[in-house]
Write an enzyme that holds these catalytic residues in place. Structure first.
Site, PDB file in Angstrom:
ATOM      1  N   GLY A 150       1.005  -1.155  -0.450  1.00  0.00           N
ATOM      2  CA  GLY A 150       0.045   0.122   0.072  1.00  0.00           C
ATOM      3  C   GLY A 150       1.028   0.995  -0.301  1.00  0.00           C
ATOM      4  O   GLY A 150       0.271   2.268  -0.323  1.00  0.00           O
ATOM      5  N   CYS A 169     -10.471   4.062 -29.347  1.00  0.00           N
ATOM      6  CA  CYS A 169     -12.207   4.329 -29.733  1.00  0.00           C
ATOM      7  C   CYS A 169     -12.676   4.686 -28.454  1.00  0.00           C
ATOM      8  O   CYS A 169     -13.741   3.990 -28.458  1.00  0.00           O
ATOM      9  CB  CYS A 169     -12.510   3.310 -30.436  1.00  0.00           C
ATOM     10  SG  CYS A 169     -13.274   1.303 -29.722  1.00  0.00           S
ATOM     11  N   GLU A 170     -12.361   5.348 -27.695  1.00  0.00           N
ATOM     12  CA  GLU A 170     -12.445   5.796 -26.310  1.00  0.00           C
ATOM     13  C   GLU A 170     -12.193   7.029 -26.094  1.00  0.00           C
ATOM     14  O   GLU A 170     -11.474   7.518 -25.299  1.00  0.00           O
ATOM     15  CB  GLU A 170     -12.691   4.631 -25.005  1.00  0.00           C
ATOM     16  CG  GLU A 170     -12.579   3.611 -25.566  1.00  0.00           C
ATOM     17  CD  GLU A 170     -13.661   2.657 -24.683  1.00  0.00           C
ATOM     18  OE1 GLU A 170     -14.181   3.154 -23.859  1.00  0.00           O
ATOM     19  OE2 GLU A 170     -13.989   2.269 -25.126  1.00  0.00           O
ATOM     20  N   TYR A 209       1.278  -1.917 -11.922  1.00  0.00           N
ATOM     21  CA  TYR A 209       0.036  -2.062 -12.045  1.00  0.00           C
ATOM     22  C   TYR A 209       0.101  -1.595 -14.196  1.00  0.00           C
ATOM     23  O   TYR A 209      -0.801  -0.485 -14.413  1.00  0.00           O
ATOM     24  CB  TYR A 209      -0.607  -0.944 -12.001  1.00  0.00           C
ATOM     25  CG  TYR A 209      -0.729  -1.525 -10.503  1.00  0.00           C
ATOM     26  CD1 TYR A 209      -0.985  -3.185  -9.974  1.00  0.00           C
ATOM     27  CD2 TYR A 209      -0.061  -0.986  -9.437  1.00  0.00           C
ATOM     28  CE1 TYR A 209      -1.062  -3.253  -8.685  1.00  0.00           C
ATOM     29  CE2 TYR A 209       0.179  -1.566  -7.948  1.00  0.00           C
ATOM     30  CZ  TYR A 209      -0.507  -2.951  -7.465  1.00  0.00           C
ATOM     31  OH  TYR A 209      -0.163  -3.606  -5.891  1.00  0.00           O
TER      32      TYR A 209
HETATM   33  N1  LLP Z   1      -1.127  -6.872  -0.757  1.00  0.00           N
HETATM   34  C1  LLP Z   1      -3.022  -6.899  -0.986  1.00  0.00           C
HETATM   35  C2  LLP Z   1      -3.977  -8.161  -0.844  1.00  0.00           C
HETATM   36  C3  LLP Z   1      -3.044  -6.291  -1.689  1.00  0.00           C
HETATM   37  O1  LLP Z   1      -4.502  -6.334  -2.937  1.00  0.00           O
HETATM   38  C4  LLP Z   1      -2.277  -5.328  -3.093  1.00  0.00           C
HETATM   39  C5  LLP Z   1      -2.669  -4.639  -4.637  1.00  0.00           C
HETATM   40  C6  LLP Z   1      -0.830  -5.271  -2.872  1.00  0.00           C
HETATM   41  C7  LLP Z   1      -0.480  -5.928  -1.524  1.00  0.00           C
HETATM   42  C8  LLP Z   1       0.283  -5.029  -3.028  1.00  0.00           C
HETATM   43  O2  LLP Z   1      -0.705  -2.880  -2.588  1.00  0.00           O
HETATM   44  P1  LLP Z   1       0.636  -2.093  -3.387  1.00  0.00           P
HETATM   45  O3  LLP Z   1       1.841  -2.264  -2.872  1.00  0.00           O
HETATM   46  O4  LLP Z   1       1.422  -2.170  -4.317  1.00  0.00           O
HETATM   47  O5  LLP Z   1      -0.115  -1.177  -3.107  1.00  0.00           O
HETATM   48  N2  LLP Z   1      -4.419  -1.117  -9.887  1.00  0.00           N
HETATM   49  C9  LLP Z   1      -4.049  -0.352  -8.838  1.00  0.00           C
HETATM   50  C10 LLP Z   1      -3.826  -0.646  -7.979  1.00  0.00           C
HETATM   51  C11 LLP Z   1      -4.354  -1.935  -7.345  1.00  0.00           C
HETATM   52  C12 LLP Z   1      -3.997  -2.399  -6.193  1.00  0.00           C
HETATM   53  C13 LLP Z   1      -4.256  -3.414  -5.575  1.00  0.00           C
HETATM   54  N3  LLP Z   1      -3.704  -4.626  -4.473  1.00  0.00           N
HETATM   55  C14 LLP Z   1      -3.006   0.589  -9.502  1.00  0.00           C
HETATM   56  O6  LLP Z   1      -3.585   0.646 -11.116  1.00  0.00           O
HETATM   57  O7  LLP Z   1      -2.725   1.846  -9.099  1.00  0.00           O
END
Ligand code: LLP
Length: 428
Positions: free
Chosen positions: A254, A358-359, A387
């Site tokens: 996060g 096309c969006e 991501y």
């Molecule tokens: N652990 C769990 C259970 C998660 O669901 C996630 C991310 C992470 C760890 C890793 O989180 P991070 O450290 O990367 O914040 N597609 C979105 C982000 C979705 C994150 C989903 N879960 C974006 O492009 O911002």
């Protein structure tokens, strides 16, 4: 304003790793990007191995004084070469599907290095994880515990699980990537955890060894992370006192990064926010960072296809990359800096930078200033390592982009560009 900040960073500091300018040229770890794009075509993802290593180590070192393991969140970027690189650095893995478990195994992670999270794990995925004997399945509900117990007892297996808690804490991030509120689909409501843990103590095949939470992503205010960790540690103590053999606290991922140059907490700040909340409990911690390691370690290279006026003040700059290669701007209204690969002293043009799909929402950057962009000019969309590639799609029959890893001065293709034959091979 944001551009100014970036120019300042790029021109007046001399980072040894990552993406920076040598003269007018943007380079990756000292390797110029223009020849890489010429050799492999665009759209193209380029990653810096040195940045990945530095960012992984920054987290590891920040937590060095406390028992911890880093389970890199594969969902951020699971190209095999990247996963292998992280394993080589000492990382473990967080998988969110059977596919990510298998990628982790192929990248050389052992089952005992894998945790498996996910709000809708299928019976097939659970059976696979149980057969492998992974470190922990992070469970989302009492129903899931029962399904795991049934599968495990039929196989004579014992399964170690962690309960994913929903602490009802607002991560103060974009609503689409906030996961710790009651209204989000994730985890077990805080007040139900004890009853579920008590019931689970009688199960023959399931053992609760941890508590888990992940309250959201791109979090730049550390307070909610501290609050969640403190609540988790307190609950874990109480469960241990009741006889649940808790060993670890999985604090999820996060931690946010700076997409626009504004200040954000460092890995050290992150450790200072989390460790006091858990230290007294003595439980080992698991961390699941994704974005923090990967976002600044990758860019998306794209070429200008067309430039056309919007009105008297503004133009459209149409790129050969769009939402199919990087959906974040469209999906979360996310800001990514867009930088010329070769900087030229040219008149400024106010523009919306858009993709070819096309969006109308296929926009990479709204209200930007570019220097007289011309068809064929090469641009880099910054901080796209997390991501980005993993969320690419084939909409409009577009082909998944190639990926290159720059490592010790060499640019190596780590995923070739998809072909139409690859795509049509699935059709019967
Ligand atoms: N652990 C769990 C259970 C998660 O669901 C996630 C991310 C992470 C760890 C890793 O989180 P991070 O450290 O990367 O914040 N597609 C979105 C982000 C979705 C994150 C989903 N879960 C974006 O492009 O911002």
């Amino acid at each position: 304003m944001r551009r100014d900040l970036l120019s300042y960073t790029l021109l007046f500091t001399t980072p040894v790793t990552g993406f920076y300018r040598q003269g007018a040229s943007l380079v990756c770890d000292g390797v110029p990007l223009a020849p890489i794009a010429a050799g492999h075509g665009t759209p193209l993802y380029v990653y810096s191995a040195a940045t990945i290593a530095a960012r992984y180590r920054a987290i590891d070192e920040a937590f060095a004084a406390y028992p911890h393991s880093i389970h890199y969140a594969l969902k951020a970027n699971s190209t095999l070469a990247i996963a292998r690189l992280l394993r080589g650095l000492g990382s473990s893995a967080d998988a969110n599907s059977g596919g990510e478990i298998d990628v982790a195994l192929r990248a050389g992670f052992t089952p005992s290095q894998i945790v498996f999270t996910g709000v809708g794990k299928t019976p097939a995925e659970l059976t696979h994880a149980i057969a492998l004997g992974i470190k922990a399945i992070n469970v989302e509900s009492s129903g899931e515990i029962q399904r795991i117990e049934a599968i495990a007892s039929a196989r004579g297996a014992r399964v170690t699980i962690a309960l994913r808690i929903n602490p009802d804490i607002d991560a103060r991030t974009h609503a689409h990537i906030s996961t710790g509120l009651k209204t989000n689909k994730f985890g077990i409501p805080f007040e139900r955890v004890k009853a579920i843990a008590r019931d689970a103590r009688h199960l023959a095949s399931v053992q609760i060894v941890g508590l888990h939470n992940h309250i959201g992503s791109q979090i730049t205010d550390l307070r909610p992370l501290t609050d969640a960790a403190r609540a988790l540690a307190q609950l874990a103590r109480e469960l241990r006192d009741e006889g649940t053999p808790i060993e670890h606290l999985d604090l999820g991922g996060g931690l946010g990064v700076s997409y626009d140059g504004s200040p954000v907490p460092s890995a050290q700040d992150y450790a200072s926010a989390l460790l006091p909340a858990v230290r007294d409990s003595g439980f080992a911690i698991v961390l699941e960072p994704g974005r923090q390691i990967m976002a600044p370690a990758g860019i998306l290279l794209t070429r200008v296809v067309d430039v056309k006026p919007q009105d008297e003040r503004k133009s459209f700059v149409v790129m050969d990359a769009g939402m199919t290669e990087l959906i974040r701007p469209m999906l979360y209204n996310a800001f990514h800096r867009i930088e010329p690969v070769v900087e030229r002293d040219q008149p400024a043009l106010a523009a919306d930078v858009v993709g070819p799909l096309c969006e109308s929402s296929d926009t990479l950057g709204k209200d930007r200033t570019l220097r007289n962009p011309q068809p064929g000019d090469l641009y880099a969309i910054m901080d796209a390592g997390a991501y980005g590639s993993v969320m690419a799609s084939n909409y409009n029959r577009r082909l998944l982009p190639a990926e290159v890893l720059v490592d010790e001065g060499a640019a190596r293709l780590i995923r070739r560009r998809q072909t139409l034959d690859d795509l049509l091979a699935l059709e019967v």
